[in-house]
Design an enzyme around this catalytic site. Structure first.
Site, short mmCIF file in Angstrom:
data_model
loop_
_atom_site.label_atom_id
_atom_site.label_comp_id
_atom_site.label_asym_id
_atom_site.label_seq_id
_atom_site.Cartn_x
_atom_site.Cartn_y
_atom_site.Cartn_z
CG HIS A 16 27.23 -13.06 -10.34
ND1 HIS A 16 26.01 -13.61 -10.69
CD2 HIS A 16 27.70 -12.45 -11.46
CE1 HIS A 16 25.76 -13.33 -11.96
NE2 HIS A 16 26.77 -12.64 -12.45
CB SER A 23 26.07 -16.84 -10.32
OG SER A 23 25.50 -16.00 -9.34
CG ASP A 27 25.50 -12.13 -15.83
OD1 ASP A 27 25.55 -11.66 -16.98
OD2 ASP A 27 26.39 -11.97 -14.98
#
Length: 198
Positions: free
Chosen positions: A49, A22, A142
């Protein structure tokens, strides 16, 4: 060092790699992926992401820097060896039996779509001990559950050293949820990727 670590853990023949990242992920991926040669024999599926509404330009960016084939994962497309795949923006990416991609518009997970957890968990179901999962820098949790699922299925789990990560939240969450097989700086993750097909 990396080969010694692999030898100390029974590693079945790895058939696929899933990488999640991310915040800070583009720089981390630039550090580890361009070293993969054109004849690298594994599929590498990457979930990064991307802000909603923003076009995903990762394929074009990495194509310019890599000898390995780079593609955006397509619904019902088959995973092929020697290809780096990126999850498309604003779709969850799953891997189904037979090594086939599936895209969906289900609700975001940890505010993210694509979510690393969904890709890793589905890949763990398909590949089990033949899967390697790598989690890099990021600002939320995540990927922690997804990497834990890979570990529970017998796959190889690797986390970027939090001390080196641009944002350490994601690596720390993964380590807290289920201790990975290896915690490595990027230079050793790069070496690991090159060693996996051996």
């Amino acid at each position: 060092m990396v080969r010694q670590a692999l030898n100390s853990r029974r590693v079945d023949r790895i058939e696929a790699v899933v990488v999640g990242a991310s915040a800070g992920g583009v720089n981390a991926l630039m550090d580890i992926l361009p070293s993969l040669r054109a004849d690298y024999p594994l599929p590498v599926v990457t979930v990064l992401h991307v802000m909603r509404g923003r076009q995903n330009q990762l394929v074009e960016v990495f194509r310019q820097r890599m000898a390995l084939r780079v593609e955006e994962a397509a619904d019902k497309g088959e995973l092929e060896p020697g290809t780096l795949y990126f999850a498309p923006a604003d779709y969850h990416l799953s891997i189904e039996e037979g090594g086939v991609f599936s895209l969906s518009l289900e609700d975001p997970v940890h505010f993210a779509r694509p979510a690393i957890d969904i890709t890793m968990e589905s890949a763990a179901d398909v590949y089990g001990a033949r899967l390697a999962g790598i989690l890099l820098t990021g600002a939320n949790q995540d990927g922690a559950a997804g990497l834990a699922a890979i570990g529970a299925a017998g796959g190889l789990t690797v986390v970027q050293d939090p001390a080196e990560a641009q944002v350490a939240v994601m690596p720390n969450e993964a380590i807290r949820k289920r201790p990975p097989d290896l915690v490595l700086p990027l230079r050793d993750i790069r070496e690991l990727l090159l060693a996996l097909p051996a």
